[in-house]
Design a protein around this motif. Structure first.
Motif, PDB file in Angstrom:
ATOM      1  N   UNK A  26       0.830  -1.204   0.000  1.00  0.00           N
ATOM      2  CA  UNK A  26       0.000   0.000   0.000  1.00  0.00           C
ATOM      3  C   UNK A  26       0.863   1.252   0.000  1.00  0.00           C
ATOM      4  N   UNK A  27       1.975   1.206   0.725  1.00  0.00           N
ATOM      5  CA  UNK A  27       2.899   2.350   0.730  1.00  0.00           C
ATOM      6  C   UNK A  27       3.529   2.535  -0.640  1.00  0.00           C
ATOM      7  N   UNK A  28       3.870   1.432  -1.292  1.00  0.00           N
ATOM      8  CA  UNK A  28       4.450   1.518  -2.635  1.00  0.00           C
ATOM      9  C   UNK A  28       3.463   2.130  -3.625  1.00  0.00           C
ATOM     10  N   UNK A  29       2.170   1.965  -3.338  1.00  0.00           N
ATOM     11  CA  UNK A  29       1.145   2.557  -4.195  1.00  0.00           C
ATOM     12  C   UNK A  29       0.837   3.997  -3.813  1.00  0.00           C
ATOM     13  N   UNK A  30       1.560   4.539  -2.843  1.00  0.00           N
ATOM     14  CA  UNK A  30       1.440   5.956  -2.526  1.00  0.00           C
ATOM     15  C   UNK A  30       0.753   6.312  -1.232  1.00  0.00           C
ATOM     16  N   UNK A  31       0.227   5.338  -0.505  1.00  0.00           N
ATOM     17  CA  UNK A  31      -0.493   5.645   0.732  1.00  0.00           C
ATOM     18  C   UNK A  31       0.470   5.946   1.878  1.00  0.00           C
ATOM     19  N   UNK A  32       0.029   6.812   2.776  1.00  0.00           N
ATOM     20  CA  UNK A  32       0.670   6.955   4.083  1.00  0.00           C
ATOM     21  C   UNK A  32       0.095   5.839   4.937  1.00  0.00           C
ATOM     22  N   UNK A  33       0.952   4.934   5.419  1.00  0.00           N
ATOM     23  CA  UNK A  33       0.481   3.722   6.086  1.00  0.00           C
ATOM     24  C   UNK A  33       0.762   3.766   7.577  1.00  0.00           C
ATOM     25  N   UNK A  34      -0.292   3.534   8.366  1.00  0.00           N
ATOM     26  CA  UNK A  34      -0.144   3.352   9.809  1.00  0.00           C
ATOM     27  C   UNK A  34       0.093   1.872  10.053  1.00  0.00           C
ATOM     28  N   UNK A  35       1.282   1.563  10.546  1.00  0.00           N
ATOM     29  CA  UNK A  35       1.696   0.183  10.800  1.00  0.00           C
ATOM     30  C   UNK A  35       1.343  -0.150  12.248  1.00  0.00           C
ATOM     31  N   UNK A  36       0.283  -0.898  12.426  1.00  0.00           N
ATOM     32  CA  UNK A  36      -0.152  -1.245  13.781  1.00  0.00           C
ATOM     33  C   UNK A  36       0.566  -2.493  14.281  1.00  0.00           C
ATOM     34  N   UNK A  37       0.853  -2.501  15.578  1.00  0.00           N
ATOM     35  CA  UNK A  37       1.411  -3.696  16.211  1.00  0.00           C
ATOM     36  C   UNK A  37       0.906  -3.774  17.644  1.00  0.00           C
ATOM     37  N   UNK A  38       0.976  -4.975  18.198  1.00  0.00           N
ATOM     38  CA  UNK A  38       0.548  -5.180  19.579  1.00  0.00           C
ATOM     39  C   UNK A  38       1.714  -5.089  20.545  1.00  0.00           C
ATOM     40  N   UNK A  39       2.768  -5.902  20.319  1.00  0.00           N
ATOM     41  CA  UNK A  39       3.854  -5.978  21.293  1.00  0.00           C
ATOM     42  C   UNK A  39       5.247  -5.886  20.689  1.00  0.00           C
ATOM     43  N   UNK A  40       5.422  -6.310  19.450  1.00  0.00           N
ATOM     44  CA  UNK A  40       6.757  -6.376  18.855  1.00  0.00           C
ATOM     45  C   UNK A  40       7.084  -5.056  18.146  1.00  0.00           C
ATOM     46  N   UNK A  41       7.563  -4.100  18.928  1.00  0.00           N
ATOM     47  CA  UNK A  41       7.884  -2.789  18.355  1.00  0.00           C
ATOM     48  C   UNK A  41       9.022  -2.883  17.347  1.00  0.00           C
ATOM     49  N   UNK A  42       9.993  -3.741  17.626  1.00  0.00           N
ATOM     50  CA  UNK A  42      11.132  -3.876  16.720  1.00  0.00           C
ATOM     51  C   UNK A  42      10.669  -4.295  15.326  1.00  0.00           C
ATOM     52  N   UNK A  43       9.776  -5.274  15.270  1.00  0.00           N
ATOM     53  CA  UNK A  43       9.280  -5.749  13.973  1.00  0.00           C
ATOM     54  C   UNK A  43       8.500  -4.654  13.254  1.00  0.00           C
ATOM     55  N   UNK A  44       7.684  -3.916  13.997  1.00  0.00           N
ATOM     56  CA  UNK A  44       6.896  -2.845  13.380  1.00  0.00           C
ATOM     57  C   UNK A  44       7.802  -1.762  12.807  1.00  0.00           C
ATOM     58  N   UNK A  45       8.833  -1.413  13.551  1.00  0.00           N
ATOM     59  CA  UNK A  45       9.754  -0.388  13.056  1.00  0.00           C
ATOM     60  C   UNK A  45      10.571  -0.898  11.878  1.00  0.00           C
ATOM     61  N   UNK A  46      10.803  -2.198  11.817  1.00  0.00           N
ATOM     62  CA  UNK A  46      11.453  -2.767  10.644  1.00  0.00           C
ATOM     63  C   UNK A  46      10.554  -2.604   9.409  1.00  0.00           C
ATOM     64  N   UNK A  47       9.255  -2.813   9.599  1.00  0.00           N
ATOM     65  CA  UNK A  47       8.313  -2.604   8.492  1.00  0.00           C
ATOM     66  C   UNK A  47       8.360  -1.160   8.022  1.00  0.00           C
TER      67      UNK A  47
END
Length: 254
Positions: A26-47
């Motif tokens: 979705x980001x590659x298609x131009x959207x500003x994406x809110x990456x939601x996560x529950x507990x794994x902040x490291x993985x979310x920030x990697x995304x």
């Protein structure tokens, strides 16, 4: 310009697996994406890093789902994250992807297991939509991630199958309710996809081959296979499709 330029998307459970693939597409298609996560902040920030390294825009939003007041807390953090980026706290695309599976047959599934799966897969998406209505712009898109497990018998995961069936029932009802605003609501039902959530299924060459054989293409699904379908449903190209569940199993069960 991408198909989603100028739009904002929220993808739950986007720190890894299918959710990560969807967020990146979705980001590659131009959207500003809110990456939601529950507990794994490291993985979310990697995304987020993967998105920004490719010229996209993304923010992280942390919130547990399947707990009291989950939708309210998530959107409070969603609004704050967008404001920090100087963006208006509105929403164009909501992807209800977050999920897990606690295996159990009818003889050993427990009430807590059942309640957790229903709360995460069915209750949370419903109230995420409810709380989104004031932010979701007319002509918006809602995509719910279901499972091919709704149309086959998986007695070892009975509660999971029931929860995902609820997602599909919700999809149809919301599509009829929100059509007056030009909002489409659809579901995508993946089959076996190579993610860490079901790594046990492809941990050995024999295991992977057995699951690959269920598809007419003789391979397991990749996260990009699902992300591309979601991107289509998020775009204007899908404007005449609503209330549907798209099978994304690679022909499994044919």
């Amino acid at each position: 310009m991408g198909a989603l330029a100028g739009k904002t998307a929220l993808v739950t459970g986007a720190g890894r697996g299918i959710g990560r693939g969807i967020a990146r597409r979705l980001a590659a298609d131009g959207a500003l994406v809110a990456v939601h996560y529950r507990a794994d902040e490291t993985a979310a920030r990697e995304t987020v890093a993967m998105i920004t390294e490719n010229g996209g825009r993304a923010v992280v939003v942390q919130a547990p789902l399947g707990v009291p007041d989950d939708a309210r807390h998530l959107y409070e953090r969603f609004d704050a994250a967008l404001k920090e980026q100087g963006a208006e706290p509105v929403l164009d695309v909501l992807v209800n992807n977050a999920g897990t599976n606690t295996r159990g047959s009818v003889s050993d599934v427990t009430p807590p297991d059942f309640d957790e799966l229903m709360a995460l897969h069915a209750k949370a998406p419903l109230f995420l939509v409810q709380h989104a209505l004031g932010r979701l712009r007319d002509g918006g898109r809602i995509v719910n991630i279901s499972s091919a497990a709704t149309r086959v018998a998986l007695p070892e995961s009975i509660a999971y199958c029931m929860a995902k069936a609820a997602v599909e029932a919700m999809t149809r009802a919301l599509a009829k309710d929100l059509g007056r605003r030009g909002i489409t609501v659809n579901a995508v039902a993946p089959g076996f996809v190579k993610t860490d959530m079901n790594a046990r299924r492809w941990a050995t060459p024999e295991g992977e081959a057995a699951h690959a054989a269920l598809s007419v293409f003789r391979r397991m699904g990749e996260t990009a296979d699902i992300a591309d379908i979601v991107a289509f449903l998020a775009s204007d190209d899908s404007r005449w499709i609503t209330g549907q569940c798209l099978d994304a199993s690679g022909g499994g069960g044919l």
